[in-house]
Design a protein around this motif. Sequence first.
Motif, mmCIF file in Angstrom:
data_model
loop_
_atom_site.group_PDB
_atom_site.id
_atom_site.type_symbol
_atom_site.label_atom_id
_atom_site.label_comp_id
_atom_site.label_asym_id
_atom_site.label_seq_id
_atom_site.Cartn_x
_atom_site.Cartn_y
_atom_site.Cartn_z
ATOM 1 N N ASP A 199 0.861 -1.183 0.000
ATOM 2 C CA ASP A 199 0.000 0.000 0.000
ATOM 3 C C ASP A 199 0.900 1.236 0.000
ATOM 4 O OD1 ASP A 199 -1.827 1.952 0.296
ATOM 5 O OD2 ASP A 199 -2.499 1.356 2.307
ATOM 6 N N ASP A 200 1.170 1.789 -1.191
ATOM 7 C CA ASP A 200 2.192 2.854 -1.238
ATOM 8 C C ASP A 200 1.687 4.199 -0.743
ATOM 9 O OD1 ASP A 200 0.647 3.491 -3.363
ATOM 10 O OD2 ASP A 200 2.154 3.057 -4.900
ATOM 11 N N ALA A 201 0.418 4.263 -0.318
ATOM 12 C CA ALA A 201 -0.023 5.470 0.388
ATOM 13 C C ALA A 201 -0.235 5.141 1.870
ATOM 14 C CB ALA A 201 -1.319 5.988 -0.221
ATOM 15 N N GLY A 202 0.135 3.927 2.248
ATOM 16 C CA GLY A 202 -0.105 3.468 3.605
ATOM 17 C C GLY A 202 1.015 3.830 4.561
ATOM 18 N N PRO A 203 1.061 3.172 5.713
ATOM 19 C CA PRO A 203 2.038 3.526 6.751
ATOM 20 C C PRO A 203 3.483 3.254 6.332
ATOM 21 C CG PRO A 203 0.803 1.543 7.347
ATOM 22 C CD PRO A 203 0.133 2.113 6.150
ATOM 23 N N ALA A 204 3.684 2.400 5.328
ATOM 24 C CA ALA A 204 5.060 2.072 4.936
ATOM 25 C C ALA A 204 5.552 2.937 3.780
ATOM 26 C CB ALA A 204 5.149 0.595 4.557
ATOM 27 N N ALA A 205 4.814 4.027 3.472
ATOM 28 C CA ALA A 205 5.157 4.851 2.304
ATOM 29 C C ALA A 205 6.603 5.339 2.357
ATOM 30 C CB ALA A 205 4.197 6.039 2.214
ATOM 31 N N SER A 206 7.039 5.777 3.554
ATOM 32 C CA SER A 206 8.403 6.323 3.640
ATOM 33 C C SER A 206 9.445 5.215 3.522
ATOM 34 C CB SER A 206 8.587 7.095 4.944
ATOM 35 O OG SER A 206 8.504 6.225 6.036
ATOM 36 N N CYS A 207 9.074 3.975 3.896
ATOM 37 C CA CYS A 207 10.004 2.851 3.731
ATOM 38 C C CYS A 207 10.241 2.600 2.247
ATOM 39 C CB CYS A 207 9.451 1.577 4.361
ATOM 40 S SG CYS A 207 8.893 1.775 6.059
ATOM 41 N N ILE A 208 9.106 2.606 1.471
ATOM 42 C CA ILE A 208 9.173 2.348 0.039
ATOM 43 C C ILE A 208 10.068 3.379 -0.635
ATOM 44 C CG2 ILE A 208 7.791 2.329 -2.089
ATOM 45 C CD1 ILE A 208 5.459 1.306 -0.340
ATOM 46 N N GLY A 209 10.004 4.632 -0.113
ATOM 47 C CA GLY A 209 10.778 5.721 -0.701
ATOM 48 C C GLY A 209 12.245 5.372 -0.877
ATOM 49 N N CYS A 210 12.806 4.670 0.116
ATOM 50 C CA CYS A 210 14.237 4.364 0.047
ATOM 51 C C CYS A 210 14.509 2.917 -0.359
ATOM 52 C CB CYS A 210 14.922 4.628 1.381
ATOM 53 S SG CYS A 210 15.156 6.376 1.718
ATOM 54 N N HIS A 211 13.637 1.999 0.056
ATOM 55 C CA HIS A 211 13.950 0.581 -0.174
ATOM 56 C C HIS A 211 13.267 0.030 -1.409
ATOM 57 C CE1 HIS A 211 16.123 0.247 3.609
ATOM 58 N NE2 HIS A 211 15.133 0.885 4.207
ATOM 59 N N GLY A 212 12.448 0.864 -2.057
ATOM 60 C CA GLY A 212 11.849 0.450 -3.311
ATOM 61 C C GLY A 212 10.565 -0.322 -3.127
ATOM 62 N N GLY A 213 9.635 -0.105 -4.052
ATOM 63 C CA GLY A 213 8.342 -0.768 -3.960
ATOM 64 C C GLY A 213 8.454 -2.283 -4.034
ATOM 65 N N ASP A 214 9.499 -2.775 -4.743
ATOM 66 C CA ASP A 214 9.672 -4.229 -4.844
ATOM 67 C C ASP A 214 10.717 -4.737 -3.863
ATOM 68 O OD1 ASP A 214 11.784 -3.000 -5.979
ATOM 69 O OD2 ASP A 214 11.701 -4.062 -7.898
ATOM 70 N N LEU A 215 11.082 -3.901 -2.908
ATOM 71 C CA LEU A 215 12.024 -4.210 -1.818
ATOM 72 C C LEU A 215 13.455 -4.469 -2.279
ATOM 73 C CD1 LEU A 215 9.192 -6.224 -0.852
ATOM 74 C CD2 LEU A 215 10.401 -5.520 1.210
ATOM 75 N N THR A 216 13.772 -4.108 -3.540
ATOM 76 C CA THR A 216 15.129 -4.404 -4.017
ATOM 77 C C THR A 216 16.109 -3.273 -3.734
ATOM 78 O OG1 THR A 216 14.485 -3.581 -6.182
ATOM 79 C CG2 THR A 216 14.418 -5.964 -5.860
ATOM 80 N N GLY A 217 15.663 -2.276 -2.998
ATOM 81 C CA GLY A 217 16.596 -1.228 -2.602
ATOM 82 C C GLY A 217 16.565 -0.050 -3.540
ATOM 83 N N GLY A 218 17.150 1.051 -3.032
ATOM 84 C CA GLY A 218 17.248 2.291 -3.789
ATOM 85 C C GLY A 218 18.312 3.071 -3.064
ATOM 86 N N ALA A 219 17.905 4.175 -2.453
ATOM 87 C CA ALA A 219 18.840 4.887 -1.584
ATOM 88 C C ALA A 219 19.213 4.000 -0.407
ATOM 89 C CB ALA A 219 18.214 6.182 -1.101
ATOM 90 N N GLY A 220 18.275 3.184 0.045
ATOM 91 C CA GLY A 220 18.557 2.254 1.131
ATOM 92 C C GLY A 220 18.822 0.865 0.573
ATOM 93 N N PRO A 221 19.291 -0.041 1.415
ATOM 94 C CA PRO A 221 19.622 -1.383 0.930
ATOM 95 C C PRO A 221 18.388 -2.210 0.569
ATOM 96 C CG PRO A 221 19.892 -1.276 3.293
ATOM 97 C CD PRO A 221 19.565 0.110 2.846
ATOM 98 N N MET A 222 18.662 -3.302 -0.144
ATOM 99 C CA MET A 222 17.620 -4.252 -0.484
ATOM 100 C C MET A 222 17.126 -4.934 0.799
ATOM 101 S SD MET A 222 17.927 -7.220 -3.309
ATOM 102 C CE MET A 222 19.157 -8.250 -2.531
#
Lengths: 271, 224
Positions: A199-222
């Motif tokens: 739920d990218d508008a849900g409580p984990a929105a800020s997590c997705i911001g760095c770790h990516g919607g598919d959890l493979t990482g971005g600014a943060g690790p996978m």
Amino acid sequence: MQRGKGMKFVGDSRIKANHRMPNLPKDYSEYPGKTEAFWPDFLLKEWMVGAVFLIGYLLLTVGHPSPLEGPADPTNAAYIPLPDWYFLFVYQLLKYSFASGPYNIIGAIVMPGLAFGALMLMPFLDTTPERRPSKRPLPTAFMLLAVASIFYLTWESVVNHDWEAAKAQGEIKPSDLGEGPKVDIEDFKDMPGYEIWMDDAGPAASCIGCHGGDLTGGAGPMLINTGLEAEEIETIAHDGKAPGMPGGTFAGSDEELKELAEFIASLKEEE
Amino acid sequence: MLNKIYDWVDERLDITPIWRDIADHEVPEHVNPAHHFSAFVYCFGGLTFFITVIQILSGMFLTMYYVPDVENAWKSVYYLQNEVAFGEIVRGMHHWGASLVIVMMFLHTLRVFFTGSYKKPRELNWIVGVGIFGVMIGLGFTGYLLPWDMKALFATKVGLEIAGSVPFIGDMIKVLLAGDTTIIGAQTLTRFFAIHVFFLPAALFALLAAHFIMIRRQGISGPL
């Protein structure tokens, strides 16, 4: 006197060097001691020095492969930059209060500019015919001061840099190589944490911001194959993690965080 | 056979004086480490040139694989480093040579400074030498970006911010180098590649030629 072999060319446009410039160097026979012919005696010795140097150089090359970090990602705001080592002294200079912020121009332009300009114009600043360093104390003192400052600033920069964090932040991720994780997130669809994450508008929105919607990482690790237990993941989400992750950005309840952590902890590659 | 070819060319072009000017001179005792070991400080300039030659050769081989494009630059370097035969060695030599050339050039500069060799009549050669120093620093700065990895991107960002803080013309310098005042992207990479591979080496060759011609003209400075 004729040039060279005294050859005549048809339509010769060359200007004859009848009057050679009088600024030729002194013949070395005027210096005391033993001179040696450059060709071939001395050149052979130079090549031997070069060969020894080349061996050391190759050992360095083989012993320490040149580093390569993950591909450039301009969106990573947490990355701590570091220039190549020979720029570190300027980089360190820019951290002092008299050379940064409103005085940035002093550290970035004025001081390096003055130093380089003085170096360039050295022959016109130090015009005495004296050559021994002890006979020209001012230029010698300035140069020693400059060299000492460069060494000191480089040293300060090196000891103040977090080398472990730098190593971690630059690591090549499997996703950089087009090797996705061998974990299919869809397999974990039934876990309550899956819904919370997706739920990218849900409580984990800020997590997705760095770790990516598919959890493979971005600014943060996978977040796949983290090797962490659910409790550890909860702690990290609460308290943050150096260097880049702030704590407490998960916006849901403790219960939801627990479910999310269990979901992430279960994302493991099958043995 | 070789002698005959040489004579044939020499008869037409009179090439003997050219190589004699380069090779036929005496090396004085005070710069010869065989006589005074401390004279090894006079090797630093030659070693700087030696590494420069290695940089040119290894760089030429690197461009056979390197792709100056944001999509492929990193991938081509990764491939070169991990898949190409001896790619790791060639890239390693270019990487370490870039550091060694700075070290040797720094030592050479200090030798010339502390022996007072920049004084009359060698002022011009000192200025050309400092120019070579500047070009080398520029080569180091532009070359650091080319692998297009994280450290390259962010170090260049800092460097461009410093360049941009020059009063009045800061933004112009930034646009010239990076193609934009804020973005570091595709244009920056191609520009840095062009500067690193064409512009600065051209300047370097001209300055090195001037440096060596002046050395042959003036000879090495006498003993202290």
